[in-house]
Scaffold this motif. Sequence first.
Motif, PDB file in Angstrom:
ATOM      1  N   LEU A 113       0.839  -1.203   0.000  1.00 18.20           N
ATOM      2  CA  LEU A 113       0.000   0.000   0.000  1.00 18.20           C
ATOM      3  C   LEU A 113       0.870   1.248   0.000  1.00 18.20           C
ATOM      4  CD1 LEU A 113      -2.892  -0.539   2.568  1.00 18.20           C
ATOM      5  CD2 LEU A 113      -3.061  -0.308   0.113  1.00 18.20           C
ATOM      6  N   ALA A 114       0.309   2.313  -0.531  1.00 20.16           N
ATOM      7  CA  ALA A 114       0.954   3.620  -0.473  1.00 20.16           C
ATOM      8  C   ALA A 114      -0.145   4.666  -0.423  1.00 20.16           C
ATOM      9  CB  ALA A 114       1.847   3.835  -1.687  1.00 20.16           C
ATOM     10  N   GLY A 115       0.183   5.820   0.108  1.00 17.69           N
ATOM     11  CA  GLY A 115      -0.778   6.906   0.194  1.00 17.69           C
ATOM     12  C   GLY A 115      -0.139   8.217  -0.178  1.00 17.69           C
ATOM     13  N   VAL A 116      -0.958   9.096  -0.761  1.00 17.19           N
ATOM     14  CA  VAL A 116      -0.478  10.418  -1.170  1.00 17.19           C
ATOM     15  C   VAL A 116      -1.484  11.470  -0.722  1.00 17.19           C
ATOM     16  CG1 VAL A 116       0.144  11.896  -3.131  1.00 17.19           C
ATOM     17  CG2 VAL A 116       0.701   9.468  -3.196  1.00 17.19           C
ATOM     18  N   VAL A 117      -0.969  12.563  -0.178  1.00 18.49           N
ATOM     19  CA  VAL A 117      -1.775  13.733   0.142  1.00 18.49           C
ATOM     20  C   VAL A 117      -1.205  14.893  -0.656  1.00 18.49           C
ATOM     21  CG1 VAL A 117      -2.359  15.417   1.927  1.00 18.49           C
ATOM     22  CG2 VAL A 117      -2.432  12.994   2.463  1.00 18.49           C
ATOM     23  N   ILE A 118      -2.069  15.540  -1.421  1.00 14.28           N
ATOM     24  CA  ILE A 118      -1.678  16.754  -2.141  1.00 14.28           C
ATOM     25  C   ILE A 118      -2.431  17.896  -1.480  1.00 14.28           C
ATOM     26  CG2 ILE A 118      -1.660  17.956  -4.350  1.00 14.28           C
ATOM     27  CD1 ILE A 118      -1.631  15.209  -5.704  1.00 14.28           C
ATOM     28  N   ALA A 119      -1.671  18.869  -0.990  1.00 11.50           N
ATOM     29  CA  ALA A 119      -2.272  19.963  -0.219  1.00 11.50           C
ATOM     30  C   ALA A 119      -1.679  21.288  -0.680  1.00 11.50           C
ATOM     31  CB  ALA A 119      -2.014  19.747   1.266  1.00 11.50           C
ATOM     32  N   ASP A 120      -2.103  22.351  -0.030  1.00 16.32           N
ATOM     33  CA  ASP A 120      -1.479  23.641  -0.327  1.00 16.32           C
ATOM     34  C   ASP A 120      -0.215  23.788   0.509  1.00 16.32           C
ATOM     35  OD1 ASP A 120      -2.392  24.244   2.212  1.00 16.32           O
ATOM     36  OD2 ASP A 120      -3.876  25.702   1.559  1.00 16.32           O
ATOM     37  N   SER A 121       0.531  24.830   0.242  1.00 15.99           N
ATOM     38  CA  SER A 121       1.841  24.988   0.889  1.00 15.99           C
ATOM     39  C   SER A 121       1.741  25.282   2.383  1.00 15.99           C
ATOM     40  CB  SER A 121       2.643  26.088   0.192  1.00 15.99           C
ATOM     41  OG  SER A 121       1.930  27.301   0.239  1.00 15.99           O
ATOM     42  N   GLU A 122       0.590  25.703   2.857  1.00 18.77           N
ATOM     43  CA  GLU A 122       0.421  26.030   4.275  1.00 18.77           C
ATOM     44  C   GLU A 122       0.087  24.806   5.126  1.00 18.77           C
ATOM     45  OE1 GLU A 122      -2.478  29.139   4.518  1.00 18.77           O
ATOM     46  OE2 GLU A 122      -1.345  30.444   3.198  1.00 18.77           O
ATOM     47  N   TYR A 123      -0.279  23.707   4.489  1.00 21.64           N
ATOM     48  CA  TYR A 123      -0.677  22.520   5.239  1.00 21.64           C
ATOM     49  C   TYR A 123       0.568  21.851   5.814  1.00 21.64           C
ATOM     50  CZ  TYR A 123      -3.815  18.743   6.536  1.00 21.64           C
ATOM     51  OH  TYR A 123      -4.580  17.858   7.244  1.00 21.64           O
ATOM     52  N   PRO A 124       0.605  21.611   7.137  1.00 17.80           N
ATOM     53  CA  PRO A 124       1.805  21.026   7.756  1.00 17.80           C
ATOM     54  C   PRO A 124       2.064  19.590   7.282  1.00 17.80           C
ATOM     55  CG  PRO A 124       0.254  21.835   9.428  1.00 17.80           C
ATOM     56  CD  PRO A 124      -0.432  21.910   8.116  1.00 17.80           C
ATOM     57  N   SER A 125       3.293  19.318   6.914  1.00 14.19           N
ATOM     58  CA  SER A 125       3.632  17.983   6.410  1.00 14.19           C
ATOM     59  C   SER A 125       3.474  16.921   7.496  1.00 14.19           C
ATOM     60  CB  SER A 125       5.045  17.966   5.841  1.00 14.19           C
ATOM     61  OG  SER A 125       5.981  18.323   6.823  1.00 14.19           O
ATOM     62  N   ARG A 126       3.753  17.257   8.745  1.00 10.51           N
ATOM     63  CA  ARG A 126       3.611  16.296   9.833  1.00 10.51           C
ATOM     64  C   ARG A 126       2.166  15.815   9.943  1.00 10.51           C
ATOM     65  NH1 ARG A 126       1.859  16.491  14.460  1.00 10.51           N
ATOM     66  NH2 ARG A 126       1.721  18.737  14.631  1.00 10.51           N
ATOM     67  N   VAL A 127       1.215  16.721   9.762  1.00  9.76           N
ATOM     68  CA  VAL A 127      -0.200  16.364   9.835  1.00  9.76           C
ATOM     69  C   VAL A 127      -0.576  15.492   8.628  1.00  9.76           C
ATOM     70  CG1 VAL A 127      -2.548  17.258   9.933  1.00  9.76           C
ATOM     71  CG2 VAL A 127      -0.724  18.454  11.133  1.00  9.76           C
ATOM     72  N   ALA A 128      -0.019  15.815   7.457  1.00  4.32           N
ATOM     73  CA  ALA A 128      -0.291  15.005   6.257  1.00  4.32           C
ATOM     74  C   ALA A 128       0.193  13.580   6.447  1.00  4.32           C
ATOM     75  CB  ALA A 128       0.363  15.644   5.039  1.00  4.32           C
ATOM     76  N   PHE A 129       1.370  13.408   7.031  1.00  2.00           N
ATOM     77  CA  PHE A 129       1.892  12.059   7.245  1.00  2.00           C
ATOM     78  C   PHE A 129       1.100  11.313   8.320  1.00  2.00           C
ATOM     79  CE2 PHE A 129       5.839  13.868   5.318  1.00  2.00           C
ATOM     80  CZ  PHE A 129       5.805  13.072   4.180  1.00  2.00           C
ATOM     81  N   THR A 130       0.611  12.031   9.320  1.00  2.00           N
ATOM     82  CA  THR A 130      -0.254  11.406  10.327  1.00  2.00           C
ATOM     83  C   THR A 130      -1.533  10.902   9.671  1.00  2.00           C
ATOM     84  OG1 THR A 130       0.613  12.856  12.050  1.00  2.00           O
ATOM     85  CG2 THR A 130      -1.495  11.788  12.499  1.00  2.00           C
ATOM     86  N   LEU A 131      -2.108  11.722   8.802  1.00  5.41           N
ATOM     87  CA  LEU A 131      -3.309  11.329   8.069  1.00  5.41           C
ATOM     88  C   LEU A 131      -3.035  10.082   7.226  1.00  5.41           C
ATOM     89  CD1 LEU A 131      -6.129  11.706   6.808  1.00  5.41           C
ATOM     90  CD2 LEU A 131      -5.104  13.387   5.271  1.00  5.41           C
ATOM     91  N   LEU A 132      -1.920  10.080   6.512  1.00  2.00           N
ATOM     92  CA  LEU A 132      -1.583   8.929   5.673  1.00  2.00           C
ATOM     93  C   LEU A 132      -1.430   7.650   6.500  1.00  2.00           C
ATOM     94  CD1 LEU A 132       0.895  10.577   3.156  1.00  2.00           C
ATOM     95  CD2 LEU A 132      -1.364   9.627   2.648  1.00  2.00           C
TER      96      LEU A 132
END
Length: 184
Positions: free
Chosen positions: A61-80
């Motif tokens: 499995l793999a996951g990708v989050v595409i967000a705007d530049s203001e979205y914190p990467s740590r939160v994106a990885f937690t979501l993934l």
Amino acid sequence: RGVLLKAAYDVSSFSFFQRSSVQEFMTFTSQLIVEHSEKGSRASVKEQEYPCHVYVPYGSLAGVVIADSEYPSRVAFTLLEKVLEAFSKQVDRIGWPVGSPATIQYTALDGYLSRYQNPRDADPMSKVQAELDETKIILHNTMESLLERGEKLGDLVSKSEVLGTQSKAFYKTARKQHSCCAVM
């Protein structure tokens, strides 16, 4: 080559006519990033002005989050991490390679997407950081007002010293004026 198992998009910030193109861009970019990522890796890649966060745990499995530049990467990885863990527990692995995004029964993705729209609400660390930032601003404003009060108090002290000097001079002059006259 990677196979898209499930996807969720929030393209409401784009015009109606751009939405399908944006979804195609996101799907293509996600597949491209996953293909070029190693197992067991986390990475953030910038495509045009959008940061793309990819997480490929050990497994298929793999996951990708595409967000705007203001979205914190740590939160994106937690979501993934949460989405991939929940997906692997809920969806039987047998259906992964042959399933299409429409046939795979996994409904939690839209819930995660809506919950993580505001990183402050979804992530306790982001909430604490935001509260710290607000406290810092309040303290800064309080310090500025205290400094202004200190300046105003300094002005009052200097004015009272001038007034005290003037009142002493007035007293001396009044005493001189009073001493030359005899009262009967």
